[in-house]
Design an enzyme around this catalytic site. Structure first.
Site, PDB file in Angstrom:
ATOM      1  N   SER A  61     -13.069 -47.235 -33.739  1.00 11.64           N
ATOM      2  CA  SER A  61     -12.324 -45.992 -33.819  1.00 11.64           C
ATOM      3  C   SER A  61     -11.475 -45.870 -35.075  1.00 11.64           C
ATOM      4  CB  SER A  61     -11.413 -45.857 -32.595  1.00 11.64           C
ATOM      5  OG  SER A  61     -10.451 -46.903 -32.571  1.00 11.64           O
ATOM      6  N   LYS A  98      -3.051 -46.714 -38.983  1.00 12.75           N
ATOM      7  CA  LYS A  98      -3.853 -45.972 -38.006  1.00 12.75           C
ATOM      8  C   LYS A  98      -2.936 -45.135 -37.127  1.00 12.75           C
ATOM      9  CE  LYS A  98      -7.419 -46.794 -34.458  1.00 12.75           C
ATOM     10  NZ  LYS A  98      -8.175 -47.844 -33.715  1.00 12.75           N
ATOM     11  N   SER A 147     -12.819 -51.992 -32.872  1.00 10.96           N
ATOM     12  CA  SER A 147     -12.384 -50.855 -33.685  1.00 10.96           C
ATOM     13  C   SER A 147     -11.737 -51.211 -35.014  1.00 10.96           C
ATOM     14  CB  SER A 147     -11.417 -49.968 -32.878  1.00 10.96           C
ATOM     15  OG  SER A 147     -12.102 -49.313 -31.848  1.00 10.96           O
TER      16      SER A 147
END
Length: 491
Positions: free
Chosen positions: A155, A80, A179
């Protein structure tokens, strides 16, 4: 060898260790897969093909020299874009850091390299991890491989989508309010949030410092446990890091795969037993609970009355911390700079830079947080929210006196179409309704696929006491042993 992209991380590592496949072959297969599908999925913001192949060659050289390889050596991983990577762009999904190449690796990335994994690149995310759909990325949304017109969660939607699209067998996410777990649920993958402090935040670009937790994402529970083991543990660079060893999550996952949960008490959170969730989500969840009881688990109902206040408390605490953390992005020290033509003062340059560099959701949360912390309102908002956080922690403590783990749906609904919730922030925030309490408490949680609703994945959430991460892996692996893993339609 296209089939390499369909294998588990455990299978890939075994092939490489035995010499049946090289790390370079495995890496090329995944880079080819990314090239074939990512123009439609948009899971990646940056693909580091040269760096990945260099790392793969190092693994092959190590094996050829007769050195012992670790359990994930040669396995590709997607990271990420919230974690710093030396010399590789780190944008956090924001224009304000576009093109920034950090001079250092985060601890998580250093541990990934030490484990011999091969970093493929950086995945898409909601800007500064503020969102539940990856629609708030400054670089465009990511599609859900189950239906490219729907969101992959947020997210960390890029990491989850990369797994579901077979672009990577492993990925790293971060979980501030769900997330990791919520994207796992809506993409049919596994997402685990470790105990807060069980994984290092050093080099994790901060959103909410008392909540942010990096963690593993995978397509099955054992792979997630292996990745958790590789990245977890104490880090002196992180003052909130717990000076204790990682619980034996791998042994727990292997034990759970036997399908025996005799003696395990599952706490069904009455406040999250399905109220407010879509009927299909409730049905899949209840079927999964029935499956767990057939494996020997005992289900007891537990009440956590303050969980209903978790969402408003979170949206005071997290924005307050983000308004402080994001003050460093000022157009002076690094990143974007707008209006610095020699005719403007420092404050005007800062204002222009932030206006151009931050997206609407980030601005909304900064304003919420700044207001909550302002003179005359601090006690009424931020102070009260912290009191609620204490009450939620007490709910967890009482519940764990009655049950070994707590269970609920991961998210109230399946993946929704793009644009269907962006006009109403509250409806977007509801995506994290069931995951936020765990972040406020600081304990671990995992989302494991538990079925389908209208052809789209549903996740079951397992929550455990702090530093009892192994419990959630045991139960998750047991559920997986009867339900299996999910496979997205071919792109």
């Amino acid at each position: 060898m296209a089939e390499l992209t369909r294998m588990t991380a455990t299978e890939i590592a075994a092939l490489i260790a035995s010499g049946e496949a090289s790390a370079v072959e495995v890496t090329r297969a995944h880079l080819d897969r990314i090239a074939a599908v990512d123009d439609r999925v948009h899971a990646f913001l940056h693909v580091d093909a040269d760096g990945a192949l260099e790392a793969a060659r190092a693994v092959d050289a190590k094996r050829a020299a007769g050195a012992e390889l670790g359990p994930l050596a040669g396995v590709p991983v997607a990271v990420k874009d919230v974690l710093t990577t030396k010399g590789v762009p780190t944008t956090v999904g924001s224009k304000i850091l576009e093109g920034w190449r950090p001079p250092y690796d985060s601890t998580i990335v250093r541990r990934l390299r030490a484990a011999g994994t091969v970093m493929l690149g950086k995945t898409n995310m909601d800007e500064f991890a503020m969102g539940s759909s990856t629609e708030y990325s400054a670089y465009g949304p990511t599609g859900n491989p189950w239906d490219l017109g729907r969101i992959p969660g947020g997210s960390g939607g890029g990491s989850a989508a990369a797994l579901a699209a077979y672009e990577a067998p492993l990925a790293i996410g971060s979980d501030t309010g769900g997330s990791i777990r919520q994207p796992g649920a809506v993409t049919g993958t596994v997402g685990a949030k470790p105990t807060y402090g069980g994984t290092s935040r050093y080099g994790l670009v901060a959103f909410s410092s008392s909540l942010d937790t990096p963690g593993p994402c995978a397509r099955n529970v054992l792979d997630a446990a292996l990745l958790h083991e590789a990245i977890g543990g104490h880090d002196p660079r992180d003052s909130t890091s717990i000076p204790a060893p990682v619980p034996d999550v791998v042994a727990a996952a292997r034990a759970g795969a036997s399908g025996d949960l005799t003696g395990v008490k599952l706490g069904l959170v009455t406040e999250f037993s399905g109220e407010g969730a879509e009927p299909g989500v409730v049905a899949a969840f209840r079927d999964a609970v029935d499956a767990l009881t057939k494996l020997g688990a005992e289900v007891v109902e537990v009440s956590c009355p303050h969980f209903q206040y978790a969402l408003p408390a979170y949206y005071l605490i997290a924005p307050s911390e983000c308004s402080s953390n994001l003050a460093r992005f000022d157009g002076v020290r690094f990143g974007l700079r707008v209006g610095d033509d020699g005719n403007r003062g420092l404050e005007e340059v800062m204002s222009l830079t932030r206006d151009a560099g931050f997206g609407p959701e980030v601005k909304r949360r900064i304003m919420l947080g700044t207001y909550a912390l302002s003179s005359g309102y601090y006690d009424a908002y931020y102070g009260q929210a912290q009191k609620v956080r204490t009450l939620i922690t007490r709910d967890f403590t009482a519940a764990f006196e009655q049950a070994d783990v707590l269970i609920s749906p991961t998210t109230p609904f399946v993946a929704f179409p793009f644009g269907s919730r962006t006009s109403d922030p509250y409806q977007m925030y509801l995506a994290d309704l069931f995951t936020i309490p765990t972040n406020l408490y600081g304990g671990p949680g995992i989302s494991v696929p538990c079925g389908l609703s209208d052809g789209l994945p549903v996740g079951l959430q397992i929550m455990a006491p702090t530093m009892a991460d192994d419990r959630m892996y045991r139960v998750g692996a047991a559920l997986e042993s009867v339900i299996g893993t999910l496979t997205a339609p071919e792109l």
